[in-house]
Design a protein around this motif. Structure first.
Motif, mmCIF file in Angstrom:
data_model
loop_
_atom_site.group_PDB
_atom_site.id
_atom_site.type_symbol
_atom_site.label_atom_id
_atom_site.label_comp_id
_atom_site.label_asym_id
_atom_site.label_seq_id
_atom_site.Cartn_x
_atom_site.Cartn_y
_atom_site.Cartn_z
ATOM 1 N N LEU A 236 0.853 -1.187 0.000
ATOM 2 C CA LEU A 236 0.000 0.000 0.000
ATOM 3 C C LEU A 236 0.889 1.237 0.000
ATOM 4 N N GLY A 282 -6.221 3.421 0.150
ATOM 5 C CA GLY A 282 -5.914 2.410 1.151
ATOM 6 C C GLY A 282 -6.778 2.505 2.393
ATOM 7 N N ARG A 283 -7.480 3.622 2.561
ATOM 8 C CA ARG A 283 -8.384 3.766 3.706
ATOM 9 C C ARG A 283 -9.737 3.114 3.452
ATOM 10 N N SER A 285 -11.612 0.008 3.095
ATOM 11 C CA SER A 285 -11.456 -1.420 3.383
ATOM 12 C C SER A 285 -12.137 -2.283 2.332
ATOM 13 N N LEU A 288 -9.790 -2.752 -0.615
ATOM 14 C CA LEU A 288 -8.689 -3.682 -0.334
ATOM 15 C C LEU A 288 -9.172 -5.127 -0.336
ATOM 16 N N ALA A 301 2.455 -1.637 4.355
ATOM 17 C CA ALA A 301 1.830 -0.319 4.240
ATOM 18 C C ALA A 301 2.892 0.760 4.377
ATOM 19 N N THR A 308 -2.964 5.765 8.463
ATOM 20 C CA THR A 308 -3.454 4.901 7.384
ATOM 21 C C THR A 308 -2.726 3.568 7.387
ATOM 22 N N ASN A 309 -1.423 3.606 7.571
ATOM 23 C CA ASN A 309 -0.631 2.376 7.566
ATOM 24 C C ASN A 309 -1.035 1.441 8.704
ATOM 25 N N ALA A 312 -4.662 0.038 8.059
ATOM 26 C CA ALA A 312 -4.663 -0.940 6.963
ATOM 27 C C ALA A 312 -4.055 -2.267 7.420
ATOM 28 N N CYS A 313 -3.004 -2.194 8.228
ATOM 29 C CA CYS A 313 -2.393 -3.426 8.754
ATOM 30 C C CYS A 313 -3.337 -4.144 9.714
ATOM 31 N N THR A 324 2.416 -8.515 8.571
ATOM 32 C CA THR A 324 2.100 -7.115 8.260
ATOM 33 C C THR A 324 3.266 -6.228 8.656
#
Length: 446
Positions: A236, A282-283, A285, A288, A301, A308-309, A312-313, A324
């Motif tokens: 990401l 990436g925000r 869901s 993804l 990420a 965000t990272n 997402a993880c 992750t």
């Protein structure tokens, strides 16, 4: 040592904080008054407001007597120019942070040496390389190699299923006469401790282990995790780190990259012919999930946004992704990320600061690694003849209790150090040290 840091951004501020605790004559040069104000709330390091590429400002900072000049402003051009000027004006050694891999090509590095620049650092490439190494050690949260991987520092978090829970170090080691690995530290509830033989392992402990090549494969059984083979990866963020990782992996693994910028996506398609580049947020869901996140073996990420990272993880973990990795640039978020289940955190500030920090030590350090999940550091020395370390077995040299010698490399041999080990001249020594020990350990090997 007189040290001048050009730039009070994230890297410069972190370096200033580290060095202000040492016995150095430190000065920071920064043109932005707000950054100077922010720095003053973190450290007492003196500052000069002005451009580091100004002759007058450099002179005022005392460049003529500087032992080390470190250029880590956000501008690559400013770093190169100010570092070159600093060397011409009298600085003994100069370091510049860069943002282009082409500058590190052997032919181009010679040009920078002619300009007087001693060392170039490209944090994104170093971070990308760490991520690729971590994917090869899928059970580890952090991974550092020494002496061409003859010795490894492997970091892992203990799960409830780990067979060493509630066992002491002695019980975990068993009756083996020759050690292939040894726990050198435990991070527990935010505190890093150097364990004694009677300390017991607990669920959730982050364990730091020094291992040789023979010992590394055995460590996975202690984590309580099932080994995984990474075949498919989703990245990401089409950042410089993400691009470097994808370029390294795309001919070996199945790689998907998610990037929100249309312009950046078009460039990535050209730069990464064997990576599937998808435009998306990436925000989101649902996006993804639609792109097969739950079928990935690893999720990385590396957007420019730490929140965000992390989120997402967390989603990837809930969907069953085994590994992750998140880029976290806000140091305050590192422990948060680990507490919510992110397997591995990378931080460019810590990576860059660790690489540069070794040049500020009064003793000869081959390498130093600042660890993301701990306040400790790992250092590598080459033992000098007649140094205190060679005068007897390790247990007899009165080594500081807030540090431990994990292992050594002697020729083609890699040895896990115990109290009975006799260190010899020219051994390469790996030491795990808490901050209170950093200034004390160098004298044992130099």
């Amino acid at each position: 040592m007189k040290i001048i840091i050009a730039g009070a951004g994230e890297v410069g501020t972190h370096l200033a904080k580290m060095l202000s605790n040492e016995y150095h004559d430190l000065m920071v040069v920064e043109p932005d008054a707000d950054r100077i104000k922010n720095l003053s709330t973190i450290t007492d390091a003196p500052c000069i407001e002005g451009s580091p590429s100004s002759f007058q400002v450099l002179s005022e900072a005392g460049i003529q007597k500087a032992d080390l000049f470190i250029a880590v402003t956000p501008s690559e051009e400013t770093n190169i120019l100010s570092a070159s000027l600093a060397k011409r004006l009298g600085a003994k050694k100069v370091i510049a942070r860069i943002d282009k891999n082409e500058y590190l090509l052997p032919a181009n590095k010679e040009i920078f040496m002619d300009m007087g620049i001693d060392y170039l650092y490209y944090p994104e490439k170093i971070a990308g390389r760490e991520v690729v190494d971590l994917l090869s050690q899928s059970f580890s949260t952090e991974f550092v190699d020494f002496a061409n991987k003859k010795l490894l520092l492997i970091v892992f978090k203990l799960e409830e299923s780990s067979p060493i829970i509630n066992k002491t170090l002695l019980q975990a080691a068993g009756q083996r006469m020759e050690l292939n690995y040894r726990a050198v530290a435990i991070s527990r509830n935010g505190e890093t401790i150097i364990p004694t033989p009677t300390d017991r392992f607990k669920v959730g402990d982050i364990v730091y282990v020094i291992a040789n090549e023979a010992g590394a494969p055995d460590l996975v059984k202690f984590t309580g995790k099932t080994p995984i083979e990474v075949r498919n990866v989703m990245i990401l963020g089409g950042s410089r780190i993400g691009t470097w990782i994808a370029r390294d992996l795309e001919n070996k693994l199945g790689v998907k990259m998610i990037e929100i910028s249309k312009e950046r996506c078009l460039k990535l398609v050209d730069d990464l012919p064997n990576t599937l580049v998808l435009r998306g947020d990436g925000r989101n869901s649902d996006f993804l999930i639609e792109e097969g996140l739950e079928h990935m073996d690893a999720f990385i990420a590396v957007t420019g946004n730490s929140e965000t990272n992390i989120l997402a993880c967390m989603l990837a973990k809930r969907l069953g992704v085994k590994k992750t990795i998140a880029e976290i640039e806000n140091i305050d978020y590192i422990k948060l990320a680990e507490s919510v289940g992110v397997d591995t955190v990378i931080n460019k500030k810590l990576i860059t600061a660790g690489r540069i920090f070794r040049f500020t030590m009064s003793t000869d350090v081959q390498s130093i690694k600042v660890l993301a999940g701990s306040d400790a550091e790992v250092l590598e020395f080459i033992v000098k003849p007649s140094s205190p370390a060679v005068r007897g077995a390790v247990r007899s040299i009165n080594f500081p209790k807030d540090a431990t010698i994990g292992g050594l490399v002697r020729g083609d041999l890699s040895i896990i150090v115990t109290g009975d080990t006799q260190i010899q001249p020219y051994d390469r020594i790996v030491v795990f040290a808490l901050p209170s020990a950093i200034n004390k350990i160098g004298k044992y090997f130099n």
